[in-house]
Design a protein around this motif. Structure first.
Motif, short mmCIF file in Angstrom:
data_model
loop_
_atom_site.label_atom_id
_atom_site.label_comp_id
_atom_site.label_asym_id
_atom_site.label_seq_id
_atom_site.Cartn_x
_atom_site.Cartn_y
_atom_site.Cartn_z
N HIS A 110 -3.01 -0.93 -4.67
CA HIS A 110 -4.20 -1.38 -4.10
C HIS A 110 -3.96 -2.68 -3.35
O HIS A 110 -3.36 -3.53 -4.00
CB HIS A 110 -5.35 -1.53 -4.93
N ALA A 144 -9.66 -3.90 -6.16
CA ALA A 144 -8.75 -3.56 -7.04
C ALA A 144 -7.05 -4.13 -6.73
O ALA A 144 -6.04 -3.38 -6.99
CB ALA A 144 -8.38 -1.91 -7.00
N CYS A 177 -6.74 -3.71 -1.32
CA CYS A 177 -8.37 -4.26 -1.37
C CYS A 177 -8.70 -5.27 -2.22
O CYS A 177 -8.04 -5.15 -3.34
CB CYS A 177 -9.05 -3.06 -1.39
N CYS A 201 -8.81 0.21 0.94
CA CYS A 201 -7.53 -0.59 1.07
C CYS A 201 -7.38 -0.12 2.66
O CYS A 201 -6.74 -1.08 3.44
CB CYS A 201 -6.57 0.12 0.53
N TYR A 257 0.76 -1.06 -0.02
CA TYR A 257 -0.01 -0.18 0.00
C TYR A 257 0.82 1.23 0.12
O TYR A 257 0.65 2.22 -0.76
CB TYR A 257 -1.14 0.01 1.26
N GLU A 291 -4.57 7.71 -5.48
CA GLU A 291 -4.98 8.28 -4.37
C GLU A 291 -5.17 7.52 -3.30
O GLU A 291 -5.18 6.25 -3.30
CB GLU A 291 -5.71 9.48 -4.40
N GLU A 292 -5.36 8.06 -1.92
CA GLU A 292 -5.69 7.25 -0.71
C GLU A 292 -6.97 6.30 -1.17
O GLU A 292 -7.89 6.76 -1.87
CB GLU A 292 -5.87 8.04 0.56
N CYS A 293 -7.11 5.18 -0.54
CA CYS A 293 -8.19 4.46 -1.01
C CYS A 293 -8.72 3.93 0.56
O CYS A 293 -8.13 3.14 1.41
CB CYS A 293 -7.86 3.07 -1.51
N ARG A 347 -2.29 2.80 -7.29
CA ARG A 347 -3.08 3.65 -6.66
C ARG A 347 -2.77 5.11 -7.00
O ARG A 347 -1.80 5.62 -6.88
CB ARG A 347 -2.84 3.57 -5.14
#
Length: 91
Positions: A58, A63, A60, A75, A53, A70-72, A68
């Motif tokens: 990602h 995905a 999660c 996740c 991460y 941006e922040e997820c 990534r």
């Protein structure tokens, strides 16, 4: 249409599980020859997911493995459930 969405969701979950299994098998194959242990390869500690991460991927199930942008939130929640949230917040 809802049936297709449900099927896609299930397939993405299975794909995520398979990627995780492959990753674990690859880590087992890369055991250091001198008998040293790699703490990142410890199953269940969540550190390898945190590292992925933080490297911009990602983790999660929806995905997993994708880059990534941006922040997820998915996740972050997944890391919290898998025990990796402490490592994530500590950096």
């Amino acid at each position: 249409m809802n049936e297709l969405k449900l099927l896609l969701w299930e397939l993405l979950g299975e794909l995520s599980e398979l990627r995780e299994r492959v990753s674990l098998l690859e880590q087992r194959l890369n055991v250091p020859a001198s008998g040293e242990t790699d703490t990142r390869a410890t199953v269940g500690d969540g550190q390898n997911l945190v590292d992925l991460y933080l490297e911009g991927y990602h983790v999660c199930p929806m995905a997993y493995g994708r880059v990534r942008e941006e922040e997820c939130l998915f996740c972050v929640v997944f890391l919290a459930k898998s025990g990796g949230q402490n490592e994530l917040s500590g950096r």
